[in-house]
Design a protein around this motif. Structure first.
Motif, short mmCIF file in Angstrom:
data_model
loop_
_atom_site.label_atom_id
_atom_site.label_comp_id
_atom_site.label_asym_id
_atom_site.label_seq_id
_atom_site.Cartn_x
_atom_site.Cartn_y
_atom_site.Cartn_z
N UNK A 115 44.33 40.35 30.68
CA UNK A 115 43.35 40.10 31.74
C UNK A 115 42.06 39.50 31.18
N UNK A 116 41.62 39.98 30.02
CA UNK A 116 40.41 39.42 29.40
C UNK A 116 40.64 37.97 28.97
N UNK A 117 41.81 37.69 28.41
CA UNK A 117 42.14 36.32 28.01
C UNK A 117 42.26 35.42 29.23
N UNK A 118 42.89 35.93 30.29
CA UNK A 118 43.04 35.17 31.52
C UNK A 118 41.69 34.73 32.07
N UNK A 119 40.72 35.63 32.09
CA UNK A 119 39.41 35.32 32.64
C UNK A 119 38.72 34.20 31.85
N UNK A 120 38.87 34.22 30.54
CA UNK A 120 38.27 33.16 29.71
C UNK A 120 38.92 31.82 29.99
N UNK A 121 40.24 31.81 30.04
CA UNK A 121 40.97 30.56 30.27
C UNK A 121 40.71 30.02 31.67
N UNK A 122 40.66 30.92 32.63
CA UNK A 122 40.40 30.51 34.02
C UNK A 122 39.02 29.86 34.13
N UNK A 123 38.03 30.42 33.45
CA UNK A 123 36.67 29.86 33.48
C UNK A 123 36.62 28.49 32.82
N UNK A 124 37.54 28.21 31.90
CA UNK A 124 37.60 26.91 31.23
C UNK A 124 38.37 25.88 32.05
N UNK A 125 38.89 26.28 33.21
CA UNK A 125 39.59 25.33 34.07
C UNK A 125 41.09 25.31 33.88
N UNK A 126 41.63 26.24 33.09
CA UNK A 126 43.08 26.30 32.90
C UNK A 126 43.75 27.01 34.08
N UNK A 127 45.00 26.66 34.32
CA UNK A 127 45.80 27.36 35.32
C UNK A 127 46.54 28.47 34.57
N UNK A 128 46.23 29.71 34.88
CA UNK A 128 46.75 30.85 34.12
C UNK A 128 47.72 31.66 34.98
N UNK A 129 48.87 31.98 34.41
CA UNK A 129 49.88 32.78 35.10
C UNK A 129 50.26 33.95 34.21
N UNK A 130 50.20 35.16 34.75
CA UNK A 130 50.64 36.35 34.02
C UNK A 130 52.06 36.70 34.44
N UNK A 131 52.89 37.04 33.46
CA UNK A 131 54.26 37.44 33.80
C UNK A 131 54.28 38.77 34.54
N UNK A 132 53.26 39.57 34.34
CA UNK A 132 53.06 40.77 35.15
C UNK A 132 51.56 41.04 35.23
N UNK A 133 51.11 41.49 36.40
CA UNK A 133 49.69 41.77 36.58
C UNK A 133 49.44 43.23 36.90
N UNK A 134 50.49 44.05 36.76
CA UNK A 134 50.35 45.47 37.02
C UNK A 134 51.36 46.21 36.15
N UNK A 135 51.43 47.51 36.31
CA UNK A 135 52.34 48.33 35.50
C UNK A 135 53.75 48.26 36.07
N UNK A 136 54.38 47.09 35.92
CA UNK A 136 55.74 46.88 36.44
C UNK A 136 56.65 46.44 35.30
N UNK A 137 57.93 46.73 35.47
CA UNK A 137 58.93 46.31 34.48
C UNK A 137 59.43 44.92 34.85
N UNK A 138 59.32 43.99 33.92
CA UNK A 138 59.80 42.62 34.13
C UNK A 138 60.84 42.31 33.05
N UNK A 139 62.08 41.99 33.43
CA UNK A 139 63.10 41.67 32.44
C UNK A 139 62.70 40.48 31.57
N UNK A 140 63.19 40.45 30.34
CA UNK A 140 62.83 39.38 29.42
C UNK A 140 63.23 37.99 29.95
N UNK A 141 64.42 37.81 30.56
CA UNK A 141 64.76 36.49 31.10
C UNK A 141 63.77 36.02 32.17
N UNK A 142 63.25 36.95 32.96
CA UNK A 142 62.29 36.58 34.00
C UNK A 142 60.98 36.10 33.39
#
Length: 588
Positions: A447-474
């Protein structure tokens, strides 16, 4: 029989109610989503590994049935539902819902600097005095975005006290505010018949098909001697020598006829095309002057000799003899006052960073402005002497606009970065000696890294944004479907040896090695912990990833001393700044 039949019907109704929530049974929904990107896939389940059942287009709306982590279940027809990723859609606001303000805070430092992004690497846009009330836009654990008297930017959370109303109103999670920005695309025309389109930028990779001569294609990017193009709705690679690149659709060329430019650094790379990723064809050195042919986006084309020309990053050029340059601008700044924002601010004899130093002054000193030359202010000292100070290291009161010097964040604008916080949900990852859960720490770092990149104009996507299980292929699929320019998987290490310490950066494929090495160098030059460098690692998220990707172990939770250090705000801020700078250096 009637009584039994009625009892049976009641039991059946209760079972149906248990299986299907009341709001679904009677057509009441939990709001609506609106598609915010060109195309969104609807899947059978809450994950990228589930089959696609429908495709939605931008602007369409659908009722929300349920939510699970980063996924939203929507109704797509009579009795039919499907799942969409929440980062590709928006929620329609309820007209009856009262929009809450983010609240206010009070500046507690004597002269707090306001920056363009959440970190000390971002440019200073002004300063605010102690006791000033400011409006809060959003926050993370170390930085708060504020607005006051025309100044908008980020301040350190250490120097801002939230009002009680604000503590309840400001939400830490800013994922709902993500904006989809269209990628800057080029077109190209093939120069030969039966041109091979390959799956990877390599002659040894699989052939996806062939293109005929004079075929127009959409170009996504250039990597070494290869060009990534749109091929039959997917992505493929062709040799750069067999394609003629056209004008960038979203960029405007600036006419710079008669303009020359002075190089401000040594060893500046010259590239074949107007892209920071294009092939390097040479270099130029500091103080050399060349004729400017044209400027496109952040790249400038120079006439290197009678027969040779090339492109360089505009940031490292000082334009001369151009009417539109700041040196020719006549701005009336008389009567304005500037205030220094750094201790040891250097005042010079001329408006040039190489001129003689006249004096050094402390933070907060104020001077009257005599005039302006380029990006430098001329000021009068107490002894009557005239001196010059760079406009980007002071704040100004008066008619003139605040001067900002481009920072490393310019290299990250419009880049698609996928951040993968390791583990989550039922997968806690490693557990520190003091009980720290790796899954909680990785999302905090992300989240801290996302905020820095977002402020620099990058399009940032997190594979998960909460305490959820996400399979490796996803997680890997998130990188592929978003055509990520970079994928970073964040982890924290553990071993039986409680003395083990340091940061390790991994790659799997050869095309990932330079990326991992660049980040490792940035981490090593910044962090006060052992740097284990970049090395080969057989991890699913980088092994199966056809994008530039790395997995970073950011320290050892099995080391009790390192665990204490890792969990501090200071460490989290420093580590995300180091990754941010490493990314900028890679795209430079």
């Amino acid at each position: 029989m009637k009584k039994k039949s009625g009892l049976f019907g009641l039991i059946l109704l209760l079972i149906i109610a248990a299986i299907f929530p009341v709001n679904q049974a009677f057509g009441e929904n939990e709001g609506e989503i609106v598609v915010t990107t060109k195309v969104v896939n609807v899947r059978e389940g809450a994950g990228l590994s589930f089959p696609i059942v429908k495709k939605l287009t931008k602007g369409e709306t659908y009722p929300i049935v349920n939510e699970d982590g980063d996924w939203i279940e929507i109704r797509i027809g009579a009795g039919k539902t499907g799942w969409v990723a929440n980062w590709l859609v928006g929620k329609k606001s309820d007209s009856n819902q009262v929009k809450q303000e983010s609240g206010q805070g009070i500046i507690t430092g004597s002269s707090v600097r306001v920056r363009t992004g959440p970190g000390t690497t971002f440019q200073t846009v002004g300063s605010i005095t102690k006791g000033t009330a400011v409006d809060i836009i959003e926050k993370n654990e170390n930085w708060i975005q504020i607005k006051h008297a025309g100044i908008e930017g980020w301040v350190s959370a250490d120097y801002l006290k939230l009002t009680k109303a604000s503590e309840n109103a400001v939400e830490k999670d800013t994922m709902q505010k993500k904006e989809e920005s269209e990628q800057s695309l080029q077109t190209g025309v093939t120069l030969v018949d039966r041109l091979n389109v390959r799956s990877e930028p390599s002659k040894s990779s699989a052939t996806l098909g062939k293109l005929n001569k004079n075929t127009t294609v959409t170009v996504y990017r250039i990597e070494n001697d290869w060009v990534e193009i749109d091929f039959q709705g997917s992505h493929g690679w062709v040799a750069e020598s067999y394609i003629e690149l056209g004008k960038n659709k979203s960029e405007t060329k600036i006419n710079t006829t008669g303009t020359t430019a002075r190089v401000t650094v040594s060893g500046l790379n010259v590239r074949k095309n107007a892209s920071p990723n294009s092939k390097i064809i040479g270099s130029v050195n500091k103080d050399e002057t060349y004729q400017v042919l044209q400027t496109t986006g952040q790249m400038t084309q120079l006439q290197l000799s009678d027969s040779k020309k090339g492109w360089v990053v505009s940031w490292y050029l000082e334009i001369e003899n151009a009417e539109q340059t700041t040196k020719k601008k006549k701005i009336d700044v008389k009567g304005s006052k500037i205030t220094t924002i750094h201790d040891g601010t250097i005042l010079r004899s001329k408006p040039d960073g190489n001129s003689q130093i006249v004096a050094q002054v402390k933070e907060g000193e104020t001077f009257s402005v005599l005039g302006m030359e380029g990006d430098w202010y001329s000021i009068k000292l107490k002894n009557g002497q005239t001196a010059y100070v760079a406009g980007w290291i002071v704040t100004i009161e008066g008619n003139a606009e605040q001067i900002q010097r481009p920072g490393v964040e310019k290299y990250l604008a419009d880049k698609v970065i996928v951040i993968d916080p390791g583990h989550g949900g039922r997968d806690s990852g490693t557990v520190g000696v003091g009980g720290t859960l790796e899954k909680n720490l990785t999302i905090r770092t992300a989240e801290l890294l996302r905020d820095k990149l977002h402020a620099a104009g990058a399009k940032v996507i997190l594979t998960r944004s909460s305490n959820t299980y996400v399979p490796l292929p996803s997680r890997v699929s998130t990188s592929h479907i978003n055509n990520a320019d970079a994928f970073i998987s964040l982890h924290y290490d553990s071993t039986k040896d409680q003395i083990a310490s340091g940061i390790t950066t991994f790659y799997y494929h050869d095309y990932q090695q330079n990326f991992a090495s660049t980040l490792a160098n940035s981490l090593g030059s910044t962090m006060q912990v052992p740097n284990r460098g970049s090395r080969y690692g057989d991890y699913h998220v980088i092994r199966e990833n056809n994008r530039v990707a790395t997995l970073i172990e950011l320290g050892y939770l099995s080391n009790p001393v390192e665990e204490l250090r890792i969990t501090t705000n200071e460490y989290q801020e420093t580590i995300t700044t180091a990754i941010f700078n490493g990314l900028a250096r890679y795209f430079k």
